[in-house]
Design a protein around this motif. Sequence first.
Motif: not given
Length: 521
Positions: A173-186, A2-5, A198-208
């Motif tokens: 810097g990563l949005n935990a729900d969408t995987g989007a980069v909030c401007g800059v990201c580690i 399971f992945i969560v918000t 979290k969904t942001g870990h799994i969804l692209y581009p967050g997974n990268e």
Amino acid sequence: MFIVTAEQMQKMDRYTIEEFGIPGRVLMENAGRGAVKFFLETCGPTPATRVAVVAGRGNNGGDGWVMARYLMEKQIPVTVFLLSARDRVKGDAKANMDLVEKLLPYFPDCAVVEIPDAAALDREKTRLTHHDLFVDAVFGTGLNSDVRGMFKTVIQCINQTKKPVFAVDIPSGLNADTGAVCGVCINAAATATFGFAKTGHILYPGNEYTGQLQVIDIGIPGFAAGKQDLGFQVMEKQTIAPLFPARAFNTHKGSFGHLLVLAGSPGKTGAAALCANAAKRIGTGLVTVGVPEQINPVVETLVVEPMTVPLPETASGTLAPDGLDRILALAENRQALALGPGLGTDPDTQKLVTSLVETCSLPLIMDADAINCLADNPAVLCSRKSPAVLTPHPGEMARLAGITTAQVQADRPGTARAFAQKFNVILVLKGAQTLIALPDGRMFLCPAGNPGMATGGMGDVLTGMIAGLAAQGFSLENAALAGVFIHGLCGDLLADTFGGFGFLAKDMIRTIPEIIHRHLT
């Protein structure tokens, strides 16, 4: 899995603390201790390694303070860079900061550096960047706006060092729900997250940006998780394998269904053949392909096991609406209908597709041009007589939903879920990380697949696989899940064999039995 918000995770944390009675400081201790274990396994620091823990003033920083304490006790030189004034750190985070500072006299190689503003950062930037490993404990899962100011500079400086970074809960810097980069990201080499991914870990581009991910059990009781609607899962072999029990000894071709495929048009005969051949390879007993009359001789040369039926055609050579009665007669002794690969979008063919949606009682698996034929009037899906699976790629999804492809890609889960619920269909949104959205709001993400599958015909194969499983008696939900998962595994096998590009849709078909045998039976 399971992945969560972020909100779901926050509610579980709050329930555990306020209702169940486990103090937040205990959860923080468990988080930091578990994160250190994973950090040691993945990053391998030694007493000669200089580690920088970069901490914010909130609970994510608190997890970093716990990690710093455990690393100090292992004789690993640690410098904690606090991106705040000390007096702004509160609660459990402050308690753990105080513990670290009490230990400093006993560990002369360790230090705490306070960086409350941009001027302090300018003074300490060189010291910060001269470390071998970084622990990112700046922002947690609550971030939903662009990173600015001093924090942006710190993230950029850490990334520019090219040194390994270990993220606490989520890369800052990563949005935990969408995987989007909030401007800059580690850009993390590894991430320890707590409770659930979290969904942001799994969804692209967050997974990268997440790197190697491990979920740390911090003591949240199972029934606290059960109070949340955990409706988003990553598909796993152990959930798909039970759908493939051993076949009984005394079975025959009639035991495994008869699929009707309506597909093909001039120049797109391959789509019909790929769909039909994939259905056979996934174990369907019988497959009949209905095609426009003029292309039937061509399709016959492309399929051997599937049967073909020439049907009335339009002036442009696509399936014509005056063939409806014959198609419905063919459907009477079939168990599922695959509709769309290479079908064309002639206005008369659109009429046929609409009529079939409204009148056919077979489970429908709709792809490609069948979806395009409904784009101007998706409401017809509400008047159908049977359950349906739609398998659009992002462009087709955009046409169906009346939005842009960019909007689809910006929120793939939200787009898929909304459409599936509105029209009571199973929606398979293809692409990197194919999503399956069910009418009840549940969602599944396929972790298999690779860029080598970005070539024509792959969708036709998937349609045949899902439809073939449905014809064999799988529920449409299980047919969609198994079909998508096997499809991705086939692509991964080909990538392992041939490399990342150059394999074809027809190559996928040949791997289907091997994948089922190797992974699912």
